[in-house]
Design a protein around this motif. Structure first.
Motif, PDB file in Angstrom:
ATOM      1  N   ARG A 256     -19.525 -17.885 -16.161  1.00  0.00           N
ATOM      2  CA  ARG A 256     -18.748 -16.665 -16.418  1.00  0.00           C
ATOM      3  C   ARG A 256     -18.738 -15.762 -15.178  1.00  0.00           C
ATOM      4  NH1 ARG A 256     -19.572 -13.584 -22.036  1.00  0.00           N
ATOM      5  NH2 ARG A 256     -18.879 -15.646 -22.700  1.00  0.00           N
ATOM      6  N   LEU A 257     -19.905 -15.602 -14.527  1.00  0.00           N
ATOM      7  CA  LEU A 257     -19.980 -14.782 -13.313  1.00  0.00           C
ATOM      8  C   LEU A 257     -19.128 -15.379 -12.198  1.00  0.00           C
ATOM      9  CD1 LEU A 257     -23.799 -13.952 -13.299  1.00  0.00           C
ATOM     10  CD2 LEU A 257     -21.935 -12.309 -13.594  1.00  0.00           C
ATOM     11  N   TYR A 258     -19.207 -16.700 -12.054  1.00  0.00           N
ATOM     12  CA  TYR A 258     -18.438 -17.350 -10.990  1.00  0.00           C
ATOM     13  C   TYR A 258     -16.940 -17.190 -11.231  1.00  0.00           C
ATOM     14  CZ  TYR A 258     -16.715 -20.570  -7.556  1.00  0.00           C
ATOM     15  OH  TYR A 258     -16.029 -21.085  -6.487  1.00  0.00           O
ATOM     16  N   ASP A 259     -16.523 -17.448 -12.450  1.00  0.00           N
ATOM     17  CA  ASP A 259     -15.091 -17.359 -12.769  1.00  0.00           C
ATOM     18  C   ASP A 259     -14.571 -15.922 -12.655  1.00  0.00           C
ATOM     19  OD1 ASP A 259     -14.951 -20.086 -13.187  1.00  0.00           O
ATOM     20  OD2 ASP A 259     -15.242 -19.941 -15.360  1.00  0.00           O
ATOM     21  N   ALA A 260     -15.483 -14.938 -12.804  1.00  0.00           N
ATOM     22  CA  ALA A 260     -15.092 -13.530 -12.673  1.00  0.00           C
ATOM     23  C   ALA A 260     -15.064 -13.079 -11.215  1.00  0.00           C
ATOM     24  CB  ALA A 260     -16.045 -12.654 -13.478  1.00  0.00           C
ATOM     25  N   GLY A 261     -15.467 -13.967 -10.296  1.00  0.00           N
ATOM     26  CA  GLY A 261     -15.425 -13.633  -8.876  1.00  0.00           C
ATOM     27  C   GLY A 261     -16.685 -12.995  -8.334  1.00  0.00           C
ATOM     28  N   ASP A 262     -17.765 -12.983  -9.132  1.00  0.00           N
ATOM     29  CA  ASP A 262     -19.031 -12.409  -8.678  1.00  0.00           C
ATOM     30  C   ASP A 262     -19.866 -13.506  -8.014  1.00  0.00           C
ATOM     31  OD1 ASP A 262     -21.467 -11.192  -8.283  1.00  0.00           O
ATOM     32  OD2 ASP A 262     -21.747 -10.531 -10.352  1.00  0.00           O
ATOM     33  N   ASP A 263     -19.588 -13.773  -6.746  1.00  0.00           N
ATOM     34  CA  ASP A 263     -20.250 -14.884  -6.063  1.00  0.00           C
ATOM     35  C   ASP A 263     -21.758 -14.673  -5.914  1.00  0.00           C
ATOM     36  OD1 ASP A 263     -17.974 -16.370  -5.867  1.00  0.00           O
ATOM     37  OD2 ASP A 263     -17.491 -15.790  -3.819  1.00  0.00           O
ATOM     38  N   MET A 264     -22.173 -13.443  -5.664  1.00  0.00           N
ATOM     39  CA  MET A 264     -23.608 -13.181  -5.501  1.00  0.00           C
ATOM     40  C   MET A 264     -24.355 -13.375  -6.818  1.00  0.00           C
ATOM     41  SD  MET A 264     -24.499 -12.610  -2.420  1.00  0.00           S
ATOM     42  CE  MET A 264     -26.086 -11.789  -2.601  1.00  0.00           C
TER      43      MET A 264
END
Length: 386
Positions: free
Chosen positions: A304-312
């Protein structure tokens, strides 16, 4: 699973993929591996149903979803006993990197084929002398007019024999600082100077592992993926999905082994009741289930974080998910084999080969020790030991 954790669409995707997996199962994959073949029929069916490219952009024939959806596909195929390892590499790493950073020409050339399964791409980062230390990568790329010349070696690269190209991580010299920086290149399978040797593995898998040699491989400028200065960003854009998909692979395998053990424990009768009625058998299986469910929650968070663009945020969660899933998988497989006793070591039940396979996620794509290093200094702020 409660819809508060997964959407209705995700639950429906799980059910549909599980049905496909049941049509093939563990015996299909074991037979393909024994015969030295590849799971082409399952790959083609998964592609036809749109599962392989579910994470890729719709404009290039993909499903328009993300790693959340792709990880569901791999987990459910794994739970059915027939995971497709090349899903980790081709659509998840290579497809993601090209979709995010590739030129328009690279996207048009590769993404439709990666999405419909007609083309596959391998990923080459690991080197014999670098291991988990990507700063020691010695594969170098130098300019020669408009071309690039690649020289170096890679090891433990999956599926190079069936992939149309390999996305190779090399290093180029920064003209301003003189230091080497990572860059990614698309190397066609038949490129002159691009050699491969099969590594003899004690692993019952259809996908073979290779050592690669790049001997003055000449590539056009169009082989460089995206911006020469965005190398590190591009690299991690591919590595986070790789960790999330490795978690999916491990959770699926753990679920498959656990289901076999539970089924056996319900029916195997030695005394007055089935052996599953004894806590010494039941409790370790319950623990294995809990650990797999916990690992899946972290995998879902990472996706979910990755797909939302939160790479860190995704980087931290993806490493934790990979670690947790690998540990849960190894313990689930071990307990499953132990529950079946002697039958756990027979070919009929198909669990013994998972003892070796389950350890892969502990080692690749990064060892659990390197994940503990990452968490200790990135998350906890402790000093580096290296």
């Amino acid at each position: 699973m409660s819809s508060t954790i997964e959407t209705v669409e995700h639950t429906a995707l799980r059910t549909a993929v599980a049905a496909l997996g049941q049509r093939y199962g563990r015996e299909y994959l074991a037979r393909v591996a024994r015969e030295g073949g590849h799971p082409d029929e399952l790959w083609a069916d998964a592609a036809k149903l749109g599962y392989l490219g579910v994470n890729l952009p719709e404009e290039y024939g993909g499903g328009g979803g993300g790693i959340a959806e792709l990880s569901i596909v791999l987990e459910e195929l794994g739970a059915a006993g027939c995971p497709l390892l090349m899903m980790v590499v081709s659509p998840a790493i290579c497809g993601t990197v090209i979709a995010r950073f590739g030129t328009d020409a690279q996207k048009q050339s590769w993404l439709p084929g990666l999405a419909d399964g007609s083309r596959t791409m391998a990923f080459g980062i690991t080197e014999p002398d670098a291991g988990s230390n990507s700063h020691r990568i010695t594969t170098t790329a130098r300019r020669d007019g408009d071309d690039w010349i690649l020289t170096g070696r890679k090891v433990f690269i999956s599926g190079v024999d069936i992939a149309d190209a390999t996305l190779v991580v090399g290093r180029t010299e920064d003209a301003r600082t003189g230091s080497l920086k990572p860059c990614l290149f698309i190397v066609p399978r038949d490129a002159p100077g691009f050699g491969r040797t099969v590594i003899d593995m004690e692993l019952a898998a259809a996908e073979k592992q290779f050592e690669l040699t790049l001997d003055e491989v000449r590539l056009p400028s169009s082989a460089l993926v995206g911006d020469e200065d965005a190398g590190l960003l591009q690299l991690f854009a591919g590595l986070n999905p790789e960790r999330i998909m490795t978690a999916a692979f491990a959770i699926g395998m753990g679920r498959h082994a656990l289901a076999k053990a539970v089924d056996y424990a319900k029916t195997r009768q030695v005394w007055k009741q089935p052996i599953g009625g004894h806590q010494a058998v039941a409790h370790p299986l319950a623990q294995a289930h809990i650990e797999l469910e916990l690992a899946r929650l972290m995998m879902q968070k990472a996706a979910r974080l990755y797909d939302a663009g939160d790479d860190m945020g995704a980087g931290e969660a993806a490493n934790m998910a990979k670690y947790a899933a690998a540990e849960a998988c190894v313990r689930a497989v071990d307990q499953a084999v132990h529950t079946l006793g002697g039958n756990g070591l027979t070919r009929e039940y198909g669990l013994a080969s998972l003892i070796t396979a389950s350890r892969v996620a502990r080692i690749a794509p990064v060892s659990r020790e390197m994940i503990l290093n990452f968490i200790s200094h990135q998350t906890l702020g402790l000093p580096k030991s290296y």
